[in-house]
Scaffold this motif. Structure first.
Motif, mmCIF file in Angstrom:
data_model
loop_
_atom_site.group_PDB
_atom_site.id
_atom_site.type_symbol
_atom_site.label_atom_id
_atom_site.label_comp_id
_atom_site.label_asym_id
_atom_site.label_seq_id
_atom_site.Cartn_x
_atom_site.Cartn_y
_atom_site.Cartn_z
ATOM 1 N N VAL A 81 0.862 -1.177 0.000
ATOM 2 C CA VAL A 81 0.000 0.000 0.000
ATOM 3 C C VAL A 81 0.901 1.230 0.000
ATOM 4 N N GLN A 82 0.933 1.910 -1.162
ATOM 5 C CA GLN A 82 1.676 3.155 -1.294
ATOM 6 C C GLN A 82 0.748 4.336 -1.022
ATOM 7 N N ARG A 83 1.327 5.531 -1.012
ATOM 8 C CA ARG A 83 0.501 6.732 -0.863
ATOM 9 C C ARG A 83 -0.575 6.803 -1.954
ATOM 10 N N CYS A 84 -0.206 6.419 -3.161
ATOM 11 C CA CYS A 84 -1.052 6.673 -4.327
ATOM 12 C C CYS A 84 -1.872 5.475 -4.773
ATOM 13 N N GLU A 85 -1.529 4.266 -4.323
ATOM 14 C CA GLU A 85 -2.227 3.101 -4.836
ATOM 15 C C GLU A 85 -1.846 1.851 -4.057
ATOM 16 N N VAL A 86 -2.595 0.774 -4.319
ATOM 17 C CA VAL A 86 -2.175 -0.565 -3.913
ATOM 18 C C VAL A 86 -1.491 -1.193 -5.122
ATOM 19 N N THR A 87 -0.235 -1.601 -4.942
ATOM 20 C CA THR A 87 0.559 -2.194 -6.009
ATOM 21 C C THR A 87 0.820 -3.652 -5.668
ATOM 22 N N ARG A 88 0.760 -4.523 -6.659
ATOM 23 C CA ARG A 88 1.185 -5.896 -6.423
ATOM 24 C C ARG A 88 2.360 -6.213 -7.332
ATOM 25 N N MET A 89 3.240 -7.082 -6.837
ATOM 26 C CA MET A 89 4.484 -7.352 -7.562
ATOM 27 C C MET A 89 4.890 -8.801 -7.339
ATOM 28 N N LYS A 90 5.740 -9.294 -8.235
ATOM 29 C CA LYS A 90 6.258 -10.648 -8.072
ATOM 30 C C LYS A 90 7.594 -10.776 -8.779
ATOM 31 N N ASP A 91 8.319 -11.807 -8.386
ATOM 32 C CA ASP A 91 9.581 -12.191 -9.015
ATOM 33 C C ASP A 91 9.302 -13.400 -9.903
ATOM 34 N N THR A 92 9.426 -13.236 -11.203
ATOM 35 C CA THR A 92 9.082 -14.329 -12.122
ATOM 36 C C THR A 92 10.284 -15.139 -12.585
ATOM 37 N N ASP A 93 11.523 -14.641 -12.354
ATOM 38 C CA ASP A 93 12.695 -15.364 -12.846
ATOM 39 C C ASP A 93 13.584 -15.903 -11.730
ATOM 40 N N GLY A 94 13.138 -15.767 -10.467
ATOM 41 C CA GLY A 94 13.844 -16.391 -9.360
ATOM 42 C C GLY A 94 15.114 -15.709 -8.911
ATOM 43 N N ASP A 95 15.314 -14.423 -9.259
ATOM 44 C CA ASP A 95 16.540 -13.736 -8.845
ATOM 45 C C ASP A 95 16.337 -12.892 -7.591
ATOM 46 N N GLU A 96 15.198 -13.094 -6.905
ATOM 47 C CA GLU A 96 14.869 -12.387 -5.655
ATOM 48 C C GLU A 96 14.676 -10.887 -5.863
ATOM 49 N N LYS A 97 14.306 -10.510 -7.075
ATOM 50 C CA LYS A 97 13.977 -9.118 -7.378
ATOM 51 C C LYS A 97 12.661 -9.081 -8.140
ATOM 52 N N ALA A 98 11.771 -8.184 -7.705
ATOM 53 C CA ALA A 98 10.484 -8.058 -8.387
ATOM 54 C C ALA A 98 10.696 -7.580 -9.815
ATOM 55 N N ASP A 99 10.050 -8.240 -10.765
ATOM 56 C CA ASP A 99 10.160 -7.812 -12.164
ATOM 57 C C ASP A 99 8.805 -7.558 -12.810
ATOM 58 N N VAL A 100 7.717 -7.804 -12.075
ATOM 59 C CA VAL A 100 6.379 -7.470 -12.557
ATOM 60 C C VAL A 100 5.700 -6.602 -11.494
ATOM 61 N N PHE A 101 5.208 -5.451 -11.897
ATOM 62 C CA PHE A 101 4.497 -4.535 -11.006
ATOM 63 C C PHE A 101 3.149 -4.197 -11.646
ATOM 64 N N GLU A 102 2.080 -4.306 -10.869
ATOM 65 C CA GLU A 102 0.753 -3.991 -11.379
ATOM 66 C C GLU A 102 0.020 -3.079 -10.396
ATOM 67 N N THR A 103 -0.700 -2.102 -10.938
ATOM 68 C CA THR A 103 -1.595 -1.297 -10.107
ATOM 69 C C THR A 103 -2.841 -2.126 -9.808
ATOM 70 N N PHE A 104 -3.086 -2.373 -8.530
ATOM 71 C CA PHE A 104 -4.242 -3.170 -8.128
ATOM 72 C C PHE A 104 -5.450 -2.284 -7.867
ATOM 73 N N ASN A 105 -5.216 -1.112 -7.265
ATOM 74 C CA ASN A 105 -6.290 -0.126 -7.081
ATOM 75 C C ASN A 105 -5.667 1.238 -6.823
ATOM 76 N N ASN A 106 -6.245 2.272 -7.445
ATOM 77 C CA ASN A 106 -5.785 3.645 -7.204
ATOM 78 C C ASN A 106 -6.968 4.607 -7.230
ATOM 79 N N ASP A 107 -8.057 4.214 -6.571
ATOM 80 C CA ASP A 107 -9.301 4.973 -6.649
ATOM 81 C C ASP A 107 -9.351 6.190 -5.739
ATOM 82 N N TRP A 108 -8.293 6.462 -4.995
ATOM 83 C CA TRP A 108 -8.323 7.644 -4.124
ATOM 84 C C TRP A 108 -7.411 8.736 -4.674
ATOM 85 N N GLY A 109 -7.578 9.944 -4.144
ATOM 86 C CA GLY A 109 -6.818 11.094 -4.618
ATOM 87 C C GLY A 109 -5.526 11.293 -3.848
#
Length: 491
Positions: free
Chosen positions: A105-133
């Motif tokens: 939960v960031q100031r501006c949105e809920v973000t979800r992320m994952k590591d898809t290649d197993g290097d312990e670093k997130a490489d996919v980031f998606e905005t899950f919700n940003n309905d507030w100002g």
């Protein structure tokens, strides 16, 4: 500092007289505090934690980073291995995990992320919700919960400047569904400091002293409710709010008292627990519940709440009276390195605490700290529970009491007071009374004492001091203070 207690034990039936100087136990004898060594050059102002299925601990920071600790429970805490999982986020204050995704939960949105290649670093980031100002205001914090039993995440949004609501949904709680849809859920929020659930799955947040908040408090986020600050009322005009919440509540009267307005305004859910200002802290923060099954000591199903200014963790016991939560707060553990912010208990029985003092003063002098609190296996002599009774309070202790000391009414002292419910900033303690403790009835097993009291005051904090009670082993209480918020009288 350890003070000395002279213990005189007389043993009969062939035993001998033992005279010994014994140190009175302190908090560290029961709960050991260990400090992680953070990566060199990193500023880890830890704000939220999440255990991952692979046994690693994820930590988000006010600086917009997420770190992973590979072995967070290692005995030599200096051996913990750190890896940076993500960076460049906007002050994430909470983390949650579901179905392979780490949610922040960031100031501006809920973000979800994952590591898809197993290097312990997130490489996919998606905005899950940003309905507030959001604006550039310093105070626009956003805190999130873990996922509830329906798969919803709850988010509380600080008022802009912590005073105004000119930006959408500021001063509100939203539920974010598994599909990423925002549902307006509660109004009346001012300046949240953390969120958490009790053992029943009900959601609570901490709100801080300011307009309409005489002091810091723990508040129940009951869907459809108003929790105290009417500044966000303009958003009741939003179609989504009208559909989820209905019409706006009646405006509270400034200068009144909590329970007076609760009786007038059906939607108003008064604070479940008030944290007396200065006495219990100045900036209530992170929340978590002990569901470890006894691995963290004798406080199963109780809440633990941080305080940023005092660099402490408090303990809370609650009960329901007339359908509303109310209860008591106790001191628990002090001495954290910086200002307590994030609090997370794990099923392994450890509590992780993150802290910071940037922008806010704290008793802890470090600029930030990441620490772990572990139970040593010794049970402290404490008031475990304080329960409302029609004619007083029932105290439950972690250990049997010395019946002679516990039955003496002069072993207890009680005062009451409340706070002005007003649009001005904060409130002094007002309407002080001094109830009379007429009797202290000790149970046969020595674990409970019924305090009979003349002069209970609805809507008041009942501040109890217990300097005279000793355990059966002649130990004083580790913490002798308790503060019960008596919103509703038990019948």
């Amino acid at each position: 500092m350890k003070y000395m207690l002279l213990l005189l034990t007389v043993l009969t039936a062939g035993s001998s007289l033992v005279l010994a100087d014994e140190p009175v136990p302190t908090e560290s004898d029961y709960y050991k505090l260990s400090t992680f060594e953070t990566p060199e050059g990193a500023v880890v102002e830890a704000s939220g934690f999440q255990m991952l299925p692979n046994g690693k601990l994820a930590i988000c920071t006010r600086r917009g980073e997420i770190w992973l600790i590979e072995n967070p429970f290692v005995k030599d805490i200096k051996q913990a291995k750190w890896t940076r999982f993500a960076h460049g986020l906007h002050e994430p204050l909470s983390l949650a995990y579901r179905d392979g995704w780490l949610y922040a939960v960031q100031r501006c949105e809920v973000t979800r992320m994952k590591d898809t290649d197993g290097d312990e670093k997130a490489d996919v980031f998606e905005t899950f919700n940003n309905d507030w100002g959001i604006t550039g205001d310093y105070h626009e914090y956003a805190f999130g919960s873990k996922f509830d039993e329906n798969g919803d995440m709850w988010v509380t949004l600080c008022l802009t400047g912590s005073f105004t609501s000119k930006t959408k949904y500021r001063g509100w709680c939203l539920r974010i569904t598994p599909e990423g849809k925002a549902i307006p859920t509660c109004s009346g929020i001012r300046s949240p400091g953390g969120m958490g659930m009790n053992a029943a799955g009900d959601v609570f947040y901490t709100d801080n002293q300011g307009p309409w908040n005489g002091t810091c408090a723990l508040k129940h986020l009951k869907p459809g409710s108003f929790v105290g600050n009417p500044t966000g009322f303009p958003w009741y005009d939003e179609p989504a709010v009208q559909q989820a919440m209905g019409k706006r509540p009646q405006e509270p009267q400034s200068g009144s008292r909590f329970v007076i307005e609760a009786d007038k305004i059906p939607e108003y859910e008064p604070p479940a627990v008030l944290f007396p200002y200065n006495k219990m802290g100045k900036s209530a923060s992170g929340i978590d519940c002990d569901t470890t099954g006894g691995k963290f000591g004798p406080f199963e199903n109780q809440l633990f709440v941080g305080d940023q200014t005092h660099s402490t963790v408090m303990r809370v016991y609650m009960e329901k009276v007339d359908g509303h939560y109310q209860g008591v707060c106790f001191p628990f553990r002090e001495g954290f390195g910086s200002g307590t912010l994030g609090v997370q208990l794990t099923e392994q029985g450890s509590m992780f605490v993150g802290s910071t003092n940037r922008g806010w003063g704290s008793r802890g002098t470090a600029p930030f700290a990441v620490e772990r609190l572990d139970w040593t296996g010794k049970t402290p002599f404490e008031i475990l529970e304080m329960k409302a009774e029609p004619d007083g309070f029932r105290l439950v202790f972690t250990e049997p009491v010395n019946p002679e000391t516990a039955a003496a009414v002069d072993s207890y002292q009680m005062t009451t007071y409340t706070y002005i419910y007003q649009s001005a900033y904060g409130s002094p303690e007002v309407d002080h009374t001094e109830p009379t403790i007429t009797a202290a009835e000790v149970s046969k097993d020595g674990r409970e004492v019924l305090l009979k009291i003349d002069g209970l005051q609805r809507g008041h904090v009942h501040e109890l001091h217990v300097p005279g009670v000793r355990s059966k082993n002649d130990l004083p209480l580790l913490h002798q203070e308790a503060y019960y918020t008596l919103n509703y009288l038990k019948k």
